[in-house]
Scaffold this active site. Sequence first.
Site, PDB file in Angstrom:
ATOM      1  N   MET A  19    -129.625  22.261  -4.484  1.00 38.56           N
ATOM      2  CA  MET A  19    -130.065  20.900  -4.750  1.00 38.56           C
ATOM      3  C   MET A  19    -130.668  20.203  -3.535  1.00 38.56           C
ATOM      4  SD  MET A  19    -129.339  20.562  -7.930  1.00 38.56           S
ATOM      5  CE  MET A  19    -128.225  21.162  -9.224  1.00 38.56           C
ATOM      6  N   LYS A  27    -127.586  14.342   4.182  1.00 36.03           N
ATOM      7  CA  LYS A  27    -127.845  15.144   2.985  1.00 36.03           C
ATOM      8  C   LYS A  27    -129.137  14.659   2.340  1.00 36.03           C
ATOM      9  CE  LYS A  27    -125.570  16.489  -1.371  1.00 36.03           C
ATOM     10  NZ  LYS A  27    -124.333  16.338  -2.144  1.00 36.03           N
ATOM     11  N   ASP A  75    -113.336  17.951  -6.338  1.00 29.73           N
ATOM     12  CA  ASP A  75    -113.607  19.218  -5.639  1.00 29.73           C
ATOM     13  C   ASP A  75    -112.831  19.281  -4.327  1.00 29.73           C
ATOM     14  OD1 ASP A  75    -114.725  21.739  -5.475  1.00 29.73           O
ATOM     15  OD2 ASP A  75    -116.551  21.048  -4.485  1.00 29.73           O
TER      16      ASP A  75
END
Length: 722
Positions: free
Chosen positions: A27, A44, A138
């Site tokens: 991504m 990011k 996560d």
Amino acid sequence: MTEKLTPTDPAQIGGHRLLARLGAGGMGVVYLGRAESGELAAVKVILPEYADQPEFRARFRREVTAARRVDSPWAVSVTGADPDASAPWLATAFVPGPSLAETVAACGPLPSRGVRVLGRMLARALTTVHEAGLVHRDVKPGNVLLTVDGPRLIDFGIAHATEETALTSADMVIGTPGFLAPEQARARPASPASDVFALGCLLAYAATGRPPFGSGAVDALLYRTVHDEPDLDGVPEDTRGLLERCLAKDPDERPTAREVDEALVEETPQDSVDWLPDAVVRLIAERSAAMLALPDIEATAVDAKAEGADGAEGAARAEREPEDAAPTPRADGRRRFLLLGGAALLAAGGGGALWAAQRDDGTPPAAAPPVRRWILGVQADLTGPQKAVGQGQERGVRLAVEQFNSRADKPFTLTLKSVDDRGDATRAAKVARTLAADRDLLAVIGSTGDETTGASLGGYDERQIPQLTASSAQSPYGTSDPRHFLQAVPSYTHLPATAAFSLRAQGARRVGVLIDRGGGMPAWQLGNTMFQNLGVLKIAGEPRVAPRLAEDLTPVIAEMVANKPDAFVFTGTPARAAAVARALAATDFDGPRVLGYPAADKEFLTAAGAAADGWQVFAPYIDPSAAPVRAFARAYRKRYGSAPPYWAAEAYDVARMVITRLTEAGGRPSQQELFDLLLKDEYKGVVRSYTFDKEYRWLESYEIFRYEVKGGRYSYAGKVGL
């Protein structure tokens, strides 16, 4: 670990200069970046093909919102974001420590207490996440980074608000197999209880070195997570019962994150790293030290485009000088001075002189080219928190300029132009651009502090103006790899070697190193590099980090003294240094004590009182009364009516070096020519010799000066070297 940038990577994102790649996925890419403030960040950036998808952009916007809602010392904080940019990006504070996954792979499972302390800190992070109305979804070893002052929970990329509708498909499994709850394995909505289940898996892994539901094919992992009991063999008995509750198949039977925290609260560490094995502490220190020597900045497409726009040297000069500017004279400096003097006499002669200068046909001569001034700039904190140092430096430079201009044989007259940045980074960047806009500026000395120096670099560097600092020792700065900057002072990462050698000469074999987070970059670079140098010298170093919010350091001092160190080092703020000095004086410790020089000011002496006596300081500035600078001190006192402060002699030295190189140029040099001259040869000043590494531009000489507190004052003990 980092990877080099590729030619197609951007050079900057959202005000961050990109230094390296931290990782890449399907991504997007995560970069190591440096903000204008100098802080490192993990940036990011989403790939264009996904940024164009409305659903994906909405998911990324939700990620940014989720990450900003988490405020915990055990979770990384968001430092910037733009989900609506053409290339959406999110920046979080960069944590240089290894992940829990890397740590266990390299050093093996954590000891029993280490598992409990880790669990408590992460439970607190998850409590904050859940109280913000979020679910992380996560929690795994790869998303937990270890530092000397505790773990950090990262990656809220799939964090989900409990009241929101998921943007993922109904049958999509969210999380990492082996570290997700049975309900997630069945593609059902995650809840805070799902994070607690993942925490139980993570702690079992930390205790045993293996996931509780094994490894292998994803389908097999998901099946075992739903139907099998966890493998907890090897988990300490004092933790096993709690992990069994965390790993219950029914979410309602699991404790909350807060209850996990409360169950482990008796194992609270007293702001130390003794909960981690020595091998893990070394791994963390090595990873942190690696970040102090960042990789070379790789050229990217954006950089290449910018370089091409400048063209060759002629084009670069055209950029610096207006088209109507006269060519820079290259004649001998003294000859130009006499010619200009003659022109001045003609102008003073009035109409008769003007008539005599006319051509035979009555046409007046062409206008003379404008006179170029020789300007040396100073940027300093003249009215802010470091005004005593800044004013002393400005006066030191001014004294050097006045002494030069008083010479009968001077080849030119030098003008000094000063700007006050008030110790403020925003203002520092502004005044740097203003001063740099003067086309006659040859070089600038400054700024006073680290933050203002870093903020000013870009303004001077983009115009190729040589900038030298005599007092800012940070390594590196906010603007990466400035091409025309020289640090004329040993950096924080170079200075501790001298102190480490001195401690060894004083018989030290075990040294406690306490780093105060409140001291910022100077404290960290000095303390961490000291620890590294002790290791090189085979001296046992025992590091501790004091969090910014820790109010009482007495328990930390007591714990460190209990380990029987024969020397002690503190790097941090003056106020915390005074508290440490008093706490240490209350123990039976009587070995050498070293104070990081940024904390060595009058506040430390006043607040520490008698406890300050005996502390040693290794500093890059000379005592103004020392023999090598007595002539300077006399001239300073005569000119300004007071003794020079610390750092004034260093600024005087650097100014004289610049002036010497200007006189050696054989005419007015360009800024680039002057910079090359500064790099070329050694200059012997009154404080130290100045030789700069041709590739990295740092100072190669390591003259350091030792002080010892005696009778409530800093007593100069002379120069020390490696």
